[in-house]
Scaffold this motif. Structure first.
Motif, PDB file in Angstrom:
ATOM      1  N   GLU A  24       0.808  -1.212   0.000  1.00 27.86           N
ATOM      2  CA  GLU A  24       0.000   0.000   0.000  1.00 27.86           C
ATOM      3  C   GLU A  24       0.846   1.269   0.000  1.00 27.86           C
ATOM      4  O   GLU A  24       0.349   2.337  -0.281  1.00 27.86           O
ATOM      5  CB  GLU A  24      -0.879   0.034   1.242  1.00 27.86           C
ATOM      6  CG  GLU A  24      -2.034  -0.932   1.141  1.00 27.86           C
ATOM      7  CD  GLU A  24      -2.801  -0.991   2.433  1.00 27.86           C
ATOM      8  OE1 GLU A  24      -3.847  -1.648   2.463  1.00 27.86           O
ATOM      9  OE2 GLU A  24      -2.354  -0.364   3.410  1.00 27.86           O
ATOM     10  N   THR A  26       4.361   3.305  -1.051  1.00 29.76           N
ATOM     11  CA  THR A  26       5.523   3.329  -1.955  1.00 29.76           C
ATOM     12  C   THR A  26       6.782   3.641  -1.156  1.00 29.76           C
ATOM     13  O   THR A  26       6.733   3.906   0.044  1.00 29.76           O
ATOM     14  CB  THR A  26       5.357   4.394  -3.045  1.00 29.76           C
ATOM     15  OG1 THR A  26       5.311   5.670  -2.387  1.00 29.76           O
ATOM     16  CG2 THR A  26       4.070   4.177  -3.794  1.00 29.76           C
ATOM     17  N   GLN A  31       0.848   7.160  -0.387  1.00 26.97           N
ATOM     18  CA  GLN A  31      -0.095   6.075  -0.606  1.00 26.97           C
ATOM     19  C   GLN A  31      -0.162   5.729  -2.073  1.00 26.97           C
ATOM     20  O   GLN A  31      -0.257   6.605  -2.913  1.00 26.97           O
ATOM     21  CB  GLN A  31      -1.498   6.510  -0.156  1.00 26.97           C
ATOM     22  CG  GLN A  31      -1.682   6.497   1.355  1.00 26.97           C
ATOM     23  CD  GLN A  31      -1.764   5.096   1.890  1.00 26.97           C
ATOM     24  OE1 GLN A  31      -0.746   4.479   2.135  1.00 26.97           O
ATOM     25  NE2 GLN A  31      -2.974   4.604   2.050  1.00 26.97           N
ATOM     26  N   LYS A  32      -0.124   4.475  -2.317  1.00 30.07           N
ATOM     27  CA  LYS A  32      -0.297   4.069  -3.702  1.00 30.07           C
ATOM     28  C   LYS A  32      -1.762   4.160  -4.055  1.00 30.07           C
ATOM     29  O   LYS A  32      -2.617   3.949  -3.206  1.00 30.07           O
ATOM     30  CB  LYS A  32       0.116   2.606  -3.844  1.00 30.07           C
ATOM     31  CG  LYS A  32       1.533   2.370  -4.237  1.00 30.07           C
ATOM     32  CD  LYS A  32       1.676   0.888  -4.561  1.00 30.07           C
ATOM     33  CE  LYS A  32       3.129   0.528  -4.735  1.00 30.07           C
ATOM     34  NZ  LYS A  32       3.305  -0.896  -4.839  1.00 30.07           N
ATOM     35  N   LYS A  34      -4.917   2.686  -5.388  1.00 27.09           N
ATOM     36  CA  LYS A  34      -5.382   1.314  -5.485  1.00 27.09           C
ATOM     37  C   LYS A  34      -6.374   1.210  -6.629  1.00 27.09           C
ATOM     38  O   LYS A  34      -7.256   2.043  -6.756  1.00 27.09           O
ATOM     39  CB  LYS A  34      -6.070   0.887  -4.197  1.00 27.09           C
ATOM     40  CG  LYS A  34      -5.089   0.562  -3.085  1.00 27.09           C
ATOM     41  CD  LYS A  34      -5.808  -0.093  -1.948  1.00 27.09           C
ATOM     42  CE  LYS A  34      -6.495   0.977  -1.119  1.00 27.09           C
ATOM     43  NZ  LYS A  34      -6.909   0.462   0.189  1.00 27.09           N
TER      44      LYS A  34
END
Lengths: 395, 274
Positions: A24, A26, A31-32, A34
């Motif tokens: 979740e 990087t 935050q990646k 989703k």
């Protein structure tokens, strides 16, 4: 068993739910994004969407995807709306608008999630092999379950493979069927058996017994011993459990002086006779389980007193020597209890029956106090001039 | 109280011929019966006892219909139970029948004796008389799931780096006395390959706390002694006679008091005053 497909190789022993999922975040810590698919890639038809969220949340809590490999995908998509296409209808609107207004539809809807829905392709209908016989009950529950036979709800006709089952009657379905939770009764229901129970109390509350247990207990105790007088043929052979105080009087069959048994009535209208054999006085309540060699059990067999039933509903046990006990109902266990005879000589375990009701025996306080007074007054020597004085208890 | 009139008087009789026990089944709210499907195939409830340790076991045949019974897992558990029995030397010497795949077809209820605090009596109203009989002992029965221990032990050995919660090393060791937890484990290990790993772990721990072995408290030693004595004792089979059988009827006949004479009471109301 599928382990959670995390990025690292060996699974850390730490609780995974507390650890951030490596996927979740990087490297920079942001935050990646989703990607949430709008259509699930794979979906089992026979699982309802309602319990769907439950395994997902369990899984989050445990961090393991054992047995529910696809759960993680759906877990991520939990925030999104339900996948549209293969949704199985359940809940209050399961059977269409006809059921929506029925007050019992909610009750039925609970069972909808456990009964196979029409969309299930599998031909083995879940309820096919049930024995359709009622599960056995312990006898004493007969009283309580008599109520509630009032209404048989009229449901709409069942569809192809749906069987409508009233949750109250689930017990009738099979020998192994579970017990349904009894609805809490409103006080008014006793007088008006046709009224349906209010929805509010329909689920879950088991305070049935606490409210009217006390009232019922006196009645039922009355039934136990009061009815006998009018029904000598109906030897119901119920087993009653009596708990006496630990100083239970010792009884013995004692010898008189070889004369005929002497019968004389005391004011308490008891018969006191003496048996003819000589036996040593021994406690009739051996806890002989721990040391069988030490306690010698004396064979006792005879009359020891009377159980008096009063009009007010009270019960007293009157034994010899002015011993009076109060009989009151004890708290009844909700589980099975059996009286059993263990015969080690023949290696036999014989079940005498199930215990019907518990009673608590306690000494009658009035009698006790009177006896205490009597004891005190007789044991004193009253000196001249002291007749009107009360002795102080200096013991 | 004075205006209260007596409307019925029932004589009370006492007898103590039988060795009476109460069996409680706290997790059961139904009568104890074999399910009809099992009775049809000839299975009955059986019982056995360890007389010195005062432990009873009642075996109730399980309902093996497909709707309520999972056959595959029953094989798994059945194997576990067989191994468990062998370990504890309580394997039933087969009645000639060797089952290829043992199934978990019965529920074993194991008893614990409950100490009695007051005098407890059983009463039955018979012929308008209340017959009392003292109760000797009270036992509570709960199902034994010891076959699960064996299975979890096997899976623990197999998946050493599998962090299933089932395969935790058990409860954290007691800081004062860790050794007793290890000793029985060491005794029972039988597998060949994975044992090496286990033994290392055990050995390490005992090495660390070798000094504490002697600090086993007396109470602990007594408990262990009782447990071992119980495990060493062998079972004696009992004939289980249900409620409706003739044998039970005989026992019930013996329950009642037949002597019409009055027993002499040696105590007084004042005994209750302490």
């Amino acid at each position: 068993m599928s382990d959670t497909p995390s990025g690292s190789g060996p699974k850390p022993k730490a609780i995974s739910s507390l650890a951030k999922r490596p996927s979740e975040v990087t490297r920079q810590g942001t935050q990646k994004l989703k990607f949430v698919p709008t259509l699930p890639t794979r979906r089992n038809k026979d699982v309802e969407p309602v319990p769907d969220t439950i395994p997902a949340s369990n899984e989050r809590g445990r961090g393991r995807g054992r047995g529910r490999g696809r759960g993680e995908e759906i877990g991520r998509g939990r925030g999104a709306s339900r996948p549209p296409v293969e949704m199985v209808a359940s809940g209050p609107f399961a059977l269409g608008p006809a059921m929506a207004g029925n007050s019992n539809s909610r009750r039925f809807a609970q069972s909808a999630t456990s009964i196979p829905t029409p969309s299930r392709g599998d031909t083995s209908y879940l309820g096919a092999g049930l024995s359709q016989t009622a599960a056995p009950k312990i006898k004493r529950e007969e009283h309580k379950s008599q109520k509630g036979e009032q209404d048989e709800e009229a449901y709409s006709d069942p569809d192809e493979s749906v069987e409508i089952i009233d949750m109250e009657n689930v017990r009738q379905m099979d020998w192994m069927a579970p017990d349904s939770i009894r609805k809490a009764r409103v006080k008014g229901l006793k007088k008006d058996p046709d009224a349906t129970a209010p929805e509010v109390n329909a689920v879950g509350t088991v305070d049935v017994d606490e409210d009217d247990a006390d009232e019922k207990d006196l009645e039922t105790m009355f039934d136990d011993f009061g009815k006998i007088h009018y029904d000598p043929d109906g030897d119901s052979q119920h087993l009653y459990f009596f708990q006496f105080p630990s100083t239970f009087p010792t009884f013995s069959a004692k010898q008189s002086d070889h004369t005929q048994a002497n019968v004389h009535r005391t004011p308490a209208s008891k018969k006191v006779t003496f048996a003819q054999d000589v036996k040593p006085e021994i406690e009739p309540q051996p806890s002989s389980s721990r040391d069988p060699s030490v306690t010698v059990k004396e064979e006792l067999d005879g009359l020891i007193g009377h159980l008096e039933v009063y009009r007010s509903g009270a019960r007293k046990i009157r034994l010899a020597n002015g011993i009076v006990f109060d009989v009151s109902p004890a708290s009844q266990p909700s589980f099975l209890e059996q009286a059993v005879h263990l015969d080690m000589n023949k290696n036999k375990l014989a079940i005498l029956g199930e215990i019907f009701r518990h009673y608590l025996i306690s000494p009658d306080v009035d009698t006790l106090l009177n006896a205490m007074d009597a004891l005190d007054s007789t044991s004193q020597t009253v000196l001249v001039g002291e007749e009107n004085l009360i002795r102080m208890d200096v013991t | 109280m004075n205006e209260d009139e007596i409307i019925n008087r029932i004589p009370i009789r006492l007898s103590n011929r039988l060795s009476l026990q109460i069996h409680q089944f706290p997790l059961l709210s139904r009568p104890l019966q074999a399910p009809p499907s099992a009775e049809a195939s000839g299975k009955r409830i059986t019982a056995r006892i360890k007389p010195q340790s005062h432990v009873l076991e009642i075996h109730v045949p399980a309902d093996t219909r497909l709707e309520v019974y999972n056959s595959e897992r029953s094989h798994e558990f059945g194997k576990g139970r067989l191994d468990d029995d062998r370990e504890k030397n309580q394997e039933r010497k087969g009645k000639g029948r060797e089952e290829e795949e043992p199934r978990l077809a019965e529920i074993r209820l194991r008893s614990e004796e409950i100490p009695q605090r007051n005098v407890q009596m059983l009463g039955i109203v018979h012929d308008n008389e209340l017959h009392l009989h003292p109760i000797n002992a009270t036992h509570q029965f709960r199902p034994t799931l010891t076959y699960l221990d064996i299975l979890s032990r096997k899976s623990k050995r197999r998946g050493g780096d599998d962090s299933d919660s089932d395969s935790d090393d058990g409860p954290p060791p007691d800081p004062d006395e860790p050794a007793p937890a290890i000793v029985p484990k060491k005794k029972e290990k039988k597998a060949a390959a994975a044992e090496a790993k286990e033994v290392q772990v055990s050995a390490r721990r005992t090495d660390d706390k070798a000094g504490n072995l002697s600090q086993l408290s007396n109470a602990r030693k007594e408990m262990l002694a009782i447990i071992r004595a119980e495990q060493d004792e062998s079972w004696q089979n009992l004939e289980y006679c249900g409620m409706k059988t003739e044998e039970a009827g005989h026992s019930l006949d013996q329950f009642f008091s037949y002597n019409k004479e009055v027993l002499y009471c040696s105590a007084d109301v004042t005994t209750f005053l302490g």
